[in-house]
Design a protein around this motif. Structure first.
Motif, PDB file in Angstrom:
ATOM      1  N   ALA A  81       0.778  -1.379   0.053  1.00 51.48           N
ATOM      2  CA  ALA A  81       0.194   0.002   0.036  1.00 51.48           C
ATOM      3  C   ALA A  81       0.774   1.260   0.185  1.00 51.48           C
ATOM      4  O   ALA A  81       0.537   2.366  -0.535  1.00 51.48           O
ATOM      5  CB  ALA A  81      -1.031  -0.069   1.235  1.00 51.48           C
ATOM      6  N   GLU A  82       2.075   1.173   0.608  1.00 50.30           N
ATOM      7  CA  GLU A  82       2.829   2.543   0.552  1.00 50.30           C
ATOM      8  C   GLU A  82       3.609   2.757  -0.452  1.00 50.30           C
ATOM      9  O   GLU A  82       3.816   4.104  -0.858  1.00 50.30           O
ATOM     10  CB  GLU A  82       3.920   2.144   1.755  1.00 50.30           C
ATOM     11  CG  GLU A  82       4.836   1.086   1.541  1.00 50.30           C
ATOM     12  CD  GLU A  82       4.458  -0.172   2.601  1.00 50.30           C
ATOM     13  OE1 GLU A  82       3.448  -0.261   2.399  1.00 50.30           O
ATOM     14  OE2 GLU A  82       5.635  -0.585   3.107  1.00 50.30           O
ATOM     15  N   ASP A  83       3.245   1.744  -1.551  1.00 48.52           N
ATOM     16  CA  ASP A  83       3.943   2.097  -2.873  1.00 48.52           C
ATOM     17  C   ASP A  83       2.941   3.210  -3.652  1.00 48.52           C
ATOM     18  O   ASP A  83       3.570   3.741  -4.814  1.00 48.52           O
ATOM     19  CB  ASP A  83       4.104   1.120  -3.651  1.00 48.52           C
ATOM     20  CG  ASP A  83       5.542   0.254  -3.401  1.00 48.52           C
ATOM     21  OD1 ASP A  83       6.427   0.983  -2.831  1.00 48.52           O
ATOM     22  OD2 ASP A  83       5.594  -0.951  -3.654  1.00 48.52           O
ATOM     23  N   ILE A  84       1.579   3.241  -3.344  1.00 50.37           N
ATOM     24  CA  ILE A  84       0.534   3.887  -4.211  1.00 50.37           C
ATOM     25  C   ILE A  84       1.110   5.587  -3.871  1.00 50.37           C
ATOM     26  O   ILE A  84       0.705   6.125  -5.180  1.00 50.37           O
ATOM     27  CB  ILE A  84      -0.881   3.835  -3.356  1.00 50.37           C
ATOM     28  CG1 ILE A  84      -1.224   2.362  -3.488  1.00 50.37           C
ATOM     29  CG2 ILE A  84      -1.681   4.626  -4.087  1.00 50.37           C
ATOM     30  CD1 ILE A  84      -2.541   1.908  -2.979  1.00 50.37           C
ATOM     31  N   LYS A  85       1.419   5.773  -3.049  1.00 51.30           N
ATOM     32  CA  LYS A  85       1.857   7.385  -2.959  1.00 51.30           C
ATOM     33  C   LYS A  85       2.928   7.737  -4.286  1.00 51.30           C
ATOM     34  O   LYS A  85       2.487   8.736  -4.733  1.00 51.30           O
ATOM     35  CB  LYS A  85       2.360   7.678  -1.739  1.00 51.30           C
ATOM     36  CG  LYS A  85       2.957   9.145  -1.600  1.00 51.30           C
ATOM     37  CD  LYS A  85       3.378   9.221  -0.046  1.00 51.30           C
ATOM     38  CE  LYS A  85       3.953  10.756   0.115  1.00 51.30           C
ATOM     39  NZ  LYS A  85       5.246  10.855   0.246  1.00 51.30           N
ATOM     40  N   ALA A  86       3.654   7.040  -4.185  1.00 53.45           N
ATOM     41  CA  ALA A  86       4.637   7.479  -5.250  1.00 53.45           C
ATOM     42  C   ALA A  86       4.212   7.122  -6.850  1.00 53.45           C
ATOM     43  O   ALA A  86       4.488   7.857  -7.926  1.00 53.45           O
ATOM     44  CB  ALA A  86       6.153   6.271  -5.368  1.00 53.45           C
ATOM     45  N   MET A  87       2.962   6.437  -6.985  1.00 50.49           N
ATOM     46  CA  MET A  87       2.476   6.154  -8.068  1.00 50.49           C
ATOM     47  C   MET A  87       1.465   7.533  -8.450  1.00 50.49           C
ATOM     48  O   MET A  87       1.251   7.702  -9.560  1.00 50.49           O
ATOM     49  CB  MET A  87       1.316   4.933  -8.111  1.00 50.49           C
ATOM     50  CG  MET A  87       2.070   3.797  -7.950  1.00 50.49           C
ATOM     51  SD  MET A  87       3.243   3.175  -9.221  1.00 50.49           S
ATOM     52  CE  MET A  87       1.904   2.853 -10.498  1.00 50.49           C
ATOM     53  N   ILE A  88       0.852   8.071  -7.477  1.00 44.92           N
ATOM     54  CA  ILE A  88      -0.106   8.992  -7.720  1.00 44.92           C
ATOM     55  C   ILE A  88       0.563  10.346  -7.926  1.00 44.92           C
ATOM     56  O   ILE A  88       0.245  11.322  -8.590  1.00 44.92           O
ATOM     57  CB  ILE A  88      -0.954   9.290  -6.411  1.00 44.92           C
ATOM     58  CG1 ILE A  88      -1.718   8.102  -5.897  1.00 44.92           C
ATOM     59  CG2 ILE A  88      -1.902  10.287  -6.556  1.00 44.92           C
ATOM     60  CD1 ILE A  88      -2.592   8.224  -4.676  1.00 44.92           C
TER      61      ILE A  88
END
Ligand SMILES: Nc1nc2c(ncn2[C@@H]2O[C@H](COP(=O)(O)OP(=O)(O)OP(=O)(O)O)[C@@H](O)[C@H]2O)c(=O)[nH]1
Ligand SMILES: [Mg+2]
Lengths: 240, 131
Positions: free
Chosen positions: A108-115
């Motif tokens: 879930a913490e990878d989502i930030k870098a995606m957005i």
């Protein structure tokens, strides 16, 4: 390509989090869907689960945990389920749509870098890459197969990506509107790459972590499938 | 005419009439009916005068009439398979669109957390989902 995070995006504003819809397509994932959803939901209030005609308790588990639950009454495949979730997210005013696997392989913490790059207007689409990022416990055969798939994509689709079959992706609302997945099953990943190229929308690969567990390996794709998927995609291209 | 020819011609005549009825009643599209009628006609002619296939076969450089019929049958069947496959794909696509429509129509969204004053009644109801 990998070092893209601009400083202004370091901290994502709350408005970005609430305007983001995370779409999780799930097929018979009752044992882990609640865990996956709650991890994502801790950061992002809009989690959409599309239960793709599961025959276990996935639908009930999703209702206990997700913000929005949609159900395909018949199994239509991952591509179909993602398109359903994306369409729904747009209809509810999503500004960014993220796709995320239900089998616990993404973090879930990878989502930030995606957005972040999308929210800052740096690009319209981000694609997660396990080969820029990393993998946990990936079997050698699986790695080899994924490398071949990337080669296939580079040759057939003429798009230069390092990981074409990663379920973690993010789209601006504009990009999400342009995307129309018609290949229902796993071949949608390659179709998506085609559409991105044809749309000319700027995209960027983001390093992410993928973890392989006994559970995800048991449920995941086999090498025999890979050939089937490739055929499916090629037939789809000829007969359209 | 031998017994086989008599029986086969009766069957084909019946199929031909059925095809005509289907076309008139709109059970089949006009194009499909025409294709079928043509097929029955060809079958009828070759059964009635088996020499015809031999003449055509020889003209094409194929030895036996039966070989010509076999080749034609294979080609027609391949085209048939392809047509069925294309139709199957279309039906699958339509099915997905239908399933999607239902999913979005029946989407379940969690209710916004009730405000303080509304809590007493609402929260006791079974579940907390709106359909
Ligand atoms: N909607 C839907 N989702 C599916 C279906 N099959 C698999 N999925 C979901 O797709 C996600 C990824 O599927 P996997 O089979 O693990 O594919 P993958 O992650 O690309 O491949 P691996 O590297 O082997 O794990 C999971 O979240 C599954 O729940 C299906 O038929 N319909
Ligand atoms: Mg997986």
């Amino acid at each position: 390509m990998a070092n893209g995070q601009t400083t202004e995006c370091e901290t994502l504003p709350d408005s970005a989090r609430t305007a983001t819809f995370v779409v999780i397509a799930a097929y018979n994932e009752s044992t882990c869907i609640e865990q996956v959803v709650s991890e994502v939901r801790a950061e992002y209030p809009n989690v959409v689960v599309v239960d793709d005609g599961s025959t276990d308790g996935t639908f009930e588990a999703a209702k206990r945990s997700a913000t929005h639950v949609l159900r395909h009454v018949i199994n239509r495949g991952q591509g179909a389920a993602l398109q359903t979730g994306i369409g729904f997210a747009l209809s509810r005013g999503a500004r960014v749509v993220v796709t995320f696997d239900a089998d616990g392989q993404h973090r879930a913490e990878d989502i930030k870098a995606m957005i972040a790059p999308i929210w800052c207007g740096e690009c319209e689409i981000t694609l997660g890459s396990r080969f820029l990022g990393g993998t946990e416990n990936i079997p050698a055969s699986r790695r080899k197969m994924l490398r071949m798939a990337v080669l296939f994509t580079r040759i057939v689709n003429r798009v230069n990506v390092t990981d074409a079959h990663n379920g973690l992706r993010a789209f601006s609302d504009r990009a999400a509107r342009e995307i129309d997945i018609t290949l229902d099953r796993m071949a949608h990943a390659t179709e998506l790459i085609d559409q991105i190229r044809l749309s000319g929308l700027p995209f960027k690969e983001i390093p992410v972590q993928i973890r392989y567990t006994d559970y995800s390996l048991k449920k995941g794709q086999s090498s025999r499938n890979a050939i089937q998927i490739a055929l499916h995609y090629l037939l789809g291209r000829v007969l359209r | 005419m031998n017994l086989f020819q008599t029986l086969a011609l009766i069957a084909i005549a019946a199929l031909f009439v059925l095809t005509l009825i289907a076309a008139v009643r709109g059970w089949a599209t006009r194009r499909d009916a025409l294709l079928w009628a043509l097929l029955w006609l060809v079958a009828g002619v070759t059964i009635m005068w088996p020499g015809v296939t031999k003449v055509i076969a020889n003209a094409l450089g194929i030895g036996r009439g039966a070989d010509l019929v076999l080749y034609c049958a294979v080609v027609v069947m391949m085209i048939g398979f392809l047509m069925v496959y294309v139709r199957l794909r279309r039906i699958r696509r339509e099915m997905t669109l239908l399933v999607r429509e239902l999913a979005i129509r029946d989407a379940i969204s969690e209710r916004k957390p009730p405000s303080d004053e509304a809590i007493s009644h609402e929260a006791t109801k079974e579940g907390h989902f709106d359909v």
